[in-house]
Structure formats: structure tokens, C-alpha cells
Design an enzyme around this catalytic site. Structure first.
Site, PDB file in Angstrom:
ATOM      1  N   HIS A  50     -24.447 -10.847 -32.919  1.00 20.40           N
ATOM      2  CA  HIS A  50     -23.932 -11.235 -34.225  1.00 20.40           C
ATOM      3  C   HIS A  50     -24.921 -10.984 -35.364  1.00 20.40           C
ATOM      4  O   HIS A  50     -26.127 -10.951 -35.175  1.00 20.40           O
ATOM      5  CB  HIS A  50     -23.477 -12.700 -34.210  1.00 20.40           C
ATOM      6  CG  HIS A  50     -24.522 -13.672 -33.764  1.00 20.40           C
ATOM      7  ND1 HIS A  50     -24.832 -13.876 -32.438  1.00 20.40           N
ATOM      8  CD2 HIS A  50     -25.345 -14.477 -34.461  1.00 20.40           C
ATOM      9  CE1 HIS A  50     -25.786 -14.786 -32.349  1.00 20.40           C
ATOM     10  NE2 HIS A  50     -26.114 -15.158 -33.558  1.00 20.40           N
ATOM     11  N   LYS A 144     -47.646 -10.610 -35.149  1.00 16.02           N
ATOM     12  CA  LYS A 144     -48.554 -11.755 -35.145  1.00 16.02           C
ATOM     13  C   LYS A 144     -48.569 -12.290 -36.559  1.00 16.02           C
ATOM     14  O   LYS A 144     -48.922 -11.578 -37.497  1.00 16.02           O
ATOM     15  CB  LYS A 144     -49.958 -11.322 -34.729  1.00 16.02           C
ATOM     16  CG  LYS A 144     -50.944 -12.457 -34.696  1.00 16.02           C
ATOM     17  CD  LYS A 144     -52.307 -11.960 -34.252  1.00 16.02           C
ATOM     18  CE  LYS A 144     -53.304 -13.104 -34.244  1.00 16.02           C
ATOM     19  NZ  LYS A 144     -54.639 -12.639 -33.861  1.00 16.02           N
TER      20      LYS A 144
END
Length: 169
Positions: A50, A144
Site C-alpha cells: 500500500h 544510519k
């Protein structure tokens, strides 16, 4: 669904999805809620979850495109899309070109692929990654990020409502 579109056997297209012309779905493709697919080839047993967008792209078989994945097909500067061939940036001559994705690729939620990117087989793209260069087969790319936690009372950045609540205490 706005044709021409080919939809294979046992496909499931979720509600509120927009399937635009010149798209092909192999057998057992699943398209989630509120997905837009434009001018793309999606091979068998692939899932596009979705709130995703796939434009002018090729997705291999057995891929899992996670919720909120966006495959960009138009450069921000509106120039033609370039892709890397034999370690050299090559102009495709196309104004719109999404990604070329190998078999068994997985993306994490809210990941984004830049125009002209190629993804090798069995590669994994982590949640929140903005991928702007090719990813070789059997590789994983993760983002990160650094989080900054602040006490809003100590930094003086509390809302008027919070200030009023503090007066009452």
C-alpha cells in the site's frame, strides 16, 4: 484501471489503486491499497504494498516492495534520465525512466529509488533509504540516522498549551 493493461492469473489489486496504461502484471501479483502503477512491468509473484508508486519501471519476480516505497521516474531538474552502464553514466534519452529491479528484491517501508537506478537480484533496501545509485546483487543498503532527544522544558521550546499546563501545576 486505465488500459491497455495486461493482468495475469490470480492477481489481487487493492482498493483505491490506480493502474495506468502500458502496464503488465505477471501471475500472482499483489497490489495493495492506494498504489499507483504507470507504464511498468511487474513479474510474477511480486507484491507492491500500500501507498507505493511505481512509474516507468521493471520489477522482477518474487519481489516485495514495502509500504510507502516510491520509485521516481522523473528527474528533479526535468532533464533526461541517466543510468550507469559499464561504470559509465549514460544518457538514456528518456525523460521518464524509473528503476530496473532484479528478482527477489525487498524494500523497506518508505524507501525511495531515484530515476534510472538498477537493483541486482536478492538485494535489500532498508526502511527510509533514498537510493540514488545502482545496488549490486546480494547487497543490502541501510540508512544510519542520528536521533536528537531534547527535554522541551530545558530548551525553552514548549508550546503555549504546555506552558499553561505547567502554570497549573
Amino acid at each position: 484501471i486505465k488500459g491497455p493493461v495486461y493482468i495475469g492469473k490470480n492477481c489481487d489489486i487493492g482498493p483505491n489503486s490506480y493502474i495506468r496504461g502500458n502496464s503488465y502484471f505477471g501471475d500472482n501479483v499483489h497490489i495493495g491499497n492506494a498504489v499507483e502503477i504507470k507504464n511498468s512491468i511487474i513479474m510474477e509473484n511480486t507484491n507492491v504494498s500500500h501507498l507505493s508508486y511505481v512509474g516507468d519501471s521493471i520489477l522482477g519476480s518474487n519481489c516485495n516492495i514495502a509500504a510507502g516505497t516510491n520509485i521516481a521516474n522523473l528527474r528533479f531538474d526535468n532533464k533526461t534520465v541517466k543510468t550507469t552502464i559499464k561504470n559509465k553514466k549514460t544518457d538514456t534519452g528518456r525523460r521518464k525512466l524509473g528503476a530496473i529491479v532484479g528478482d527477489s528484491v525487498k524494500t523497506g517501508i518508505n524507501s525511495s529509488l531515484s530515476p534510472g537506478v538498477k537493483i541486482g537480484v536478492r538485494a535489500t533496501i532498508g526502511s527510509g533509504v533514498l537510493l540514488y545509485e545502482d545496488l549490486e546483487s546480494d547487497m543490502r543498503v541501510l540508512v544510519k540516522q542520528e536521533h536528537i532527544y531534547q527535554n522541551k522544558k530545558e530548551t525553552g521550546q514548549i508550546s503555549l498549551e504546555e506552558a499553561e499546563d505547567n502554570k497549573e501545576e
